[in-house]
Design a protein around this motif. Structure first.
Motif, short mmCIF file in Angstrom:
data_model
loop_
_atom_site.label_atom_id
_atom_site.label_comp_id
_atom_site.label_asym_id
_atom_site.label_seq_id
_atom_site.Cartn_x
_atom_site.Cartn_y
_atom_site.Cartn_z
N GLY A 1 0.83 -1.19 0.00
CA GLY A 1 0.00 0.00 0.00
C GLY A 1 0.87 1.25 0.00
O GLY A 1 2.09 1.18 0.05
N THR A 2 0.26 2.40 -0.09
CA THR A 2 1.00 3.66 -0.02
C THR A 2 1.09 4.03 1.45
O THR A 2 0.08 4.24 2.10
CB THR A 2 0.27 4.75 -0.82
N LYS A 3 2.33 4.08 1.96
CA LYS A 3 2.47 4.30 3.39
C LYS A 3 3.78 5.00 3.72
O LYS A 3 4.72 5.01 2.93
CB LYS A 3 2.39 2.99 4.16
N LEU A 4 3.83 5.56 4.90
CA LEU A 4 5.03 6.15 5.47
C LEU A 4 5.67 5.09 6.34
O LEU A 4 4.99 4.45 7.15
CB LEU A 4 4.66 7.38 6.31
N CYS A 5 6.98 4.86 6.15
CA CYS A 5 7.63 3.80 6.93
C CYS A 5 9.02 4.24 7.38
O CYS A 5 9.57 5.22 6.90
CB CYS A 5 7.70 2.52 6.12
N ASP A 6 9.56 3.47 8.31
CA ASP A 6 10.87 3.73 8.89
C ASP A 6 11.82 2.61 8.48
O ASP A 6 11.62 1.47 8.86
CB ASP A 6 10.74 3.78 10.42
N PRO A 7 12.86 2.92 7.67
CA PRO A 7 13.77 1.87 7.22
C PRO A 7 14.53 1.18 8.35
O PRO A 7 15.02 0.07 8.16
CB PRO A 7 14.76 2.61 6.31
N ALA A 8 14.63 1.79 9.51
CA ALA A 8 15.38 1.20 10.62
C ALA A 8 14.56 0.16 11.38
O ALA A 8 15.12 -0.59 12.18
CB ALA A 8 15.83 2.30 11.59
N VAL A 9 13.27 0.09 11.15
CA VAL A 9 12.41 -0.85 11.87
C VAL A 9 12.45 -2.21 11.16
O VAL A 9 12.38 -2.27 9.92
CB VAL A 9 10.97 -0.31 11.96
N LEU A 10 12.56 -3.27 11.92
CA LEU A 10 12.66 -4.62 11.35
C LEU A 10 11.34 -5.09 10.76
O LEU A 10 10.27 -4.66 11.15
CB LEU A 10 13.11 -5.60 12.44
N ALA A 11 11.44 -6.04 9.81
CA ALA A 11 10.27 -6.61 9.15
C ALA A 11 9.34 -7.23 10.20
O ALA A 11 9.78 -7.73 11.22
CB ALA A 11 10.71 -7.65 8.15
N GLY A 12 8.08 -7.21 9.90
CA GLY A 12 7.07 -7.75 10.82
C GLY A 12 6.37 -6.65 11.60
O GLY A 12 5.26 -6.82 12.05
N ASP A 13 7.04 -5.54 11.79
CA ASP A 13 6.47 -4.39 12.48
C ASP A 13 5.70 -3.56 11.44
O ASP A 13 6.20 -3.35 10.33
CB ASP A 13 7.59 -3.55 13.11
N PRO A 14 4.50 -3.07 11.74
CA PRO A 14 3.75 -2.27 10.77
C PRO A 14 4.48 -1.01 10.30
O PRO A 14 4.20 -0.49 9.25
CB PRO A 14 2.46 -1.90 11.51
N ARG A 15 5.42 -0.53 11.08
CA ARG A 15 6.18 0.67 10.70
C ARG A 15 7.32 0.37 9.74
O ARG A 15 7.96 1.28 9.24
CB ARG A 15 6.75 1.35 11.95
N SER A 16 7.61 -0.91 9.48
CA SER A 16 8.74 -1.28 8.64
C SER A 16 8.42 -1.02 7.16
O SER A 16 7.26 -0.91 6.77
CB SER A 16 9.12 -2.73 8.83
N CYS A 17 9.46 -0.92 6.37
CA CYS A 17 9.30 -0.68 4.93
C CYS A 17 9.19 -1.96 4.11
O CYS A 17 9.06 -1.92 2.91
CB CYS A 17 10.47 0.16 4.41
N SER A 18 9.27 -3.11 4.76
CA SER A 18 9.20 -4.38 4.01
C SER A 18 7.83 -4.99 4.10
O SER A 18 6.97 -4.58 4.76
CB SER A 18 10.23 -5.35 4.53
#
Length: 188
Positions: A171-188
């Protein structure tokens, strides 16, 4: 009778000023990083708002709309609607935003090629002739990276806007590259 005036002595005042100066010296760098990271968040959130404005304008008007992004330091973004009367996008934008409005020291980098993202009347990202102003296939922006070089590397929190078609995996979202996968804030 004691007529001594009440108040602070010069020594008490100098001690208070010294303590205040030490606190300012300790907090100054942290405050500068805080303000720099706030500018990163402002630029990233406003970039996301521009992309979503173009997408909702396309859906609302049932015709293509695009957001054009100027990543230069004095740039920003502008949203344009497709005008059937001239067979191209309107000259006057629906909405604009300048990086200098709230994030003057940020650096914006576009990923995926190009400087624009067009959406069709259903809100899908266009890569076809239908949504291109030049009548050819376009390469839309797929991500917008925002950072602030004036923030110390250890305190810097760069953010990213990921753009995908409706129904995509992210989806189109704002994310934090430093957050690990699995977290909703992650970019993956």
């Amino acid at each position: 009778m004691n007529t001594r005036a009440s108040g602070f002595t010069l020594i008490e005042l100098m001690i208070a000023v010294s303590i205040f100066a030490i606190l300012v010296l300790l907090a100054g760098p942290m405050y500068a990083d805080f303000m720099g990271n706030t500018q990163i968040r402002t630029a990233a959130e406003n970039s996301l708002a521009g992309v979503r404005l173009a997408q909702t304008s396309a859906v609302r008007n049932n015709r293509p709309a695009k957001v054009v992004i100027d990543p230069s330091s004095g740039g920003g973004w502008a949203v344009y609607l497709y005008d059937e009367n001239i067979g191209d996008y309107a000259v006057v934008p629906v909405e604009t935003y300048s990086w200098t409005a709230g994030a003057p020291k940020t650096t914006v980098t576009l990923g995926g090629g190009g400087t624009e993202i067009a959406f069709d009347g259903l809100g899908r990202v266009c890569t076809t002739v239908l949504c291109s102003s030049a009548g050819a296939a376009t390469t839309p922006v797929t991500e917008i990276d925002v950072t602030n070089p004036s923030v110390s590397p250890s305190g810097r929190r760069p953010l990213k806007v990921m753009i995908s078609a409706v129904g995509g995996t992210t989806g189109t979202k704002l994310c934090d590259p430093a957050v690990l996968a699995g977290d909703p804030r992650s970019c993956s």
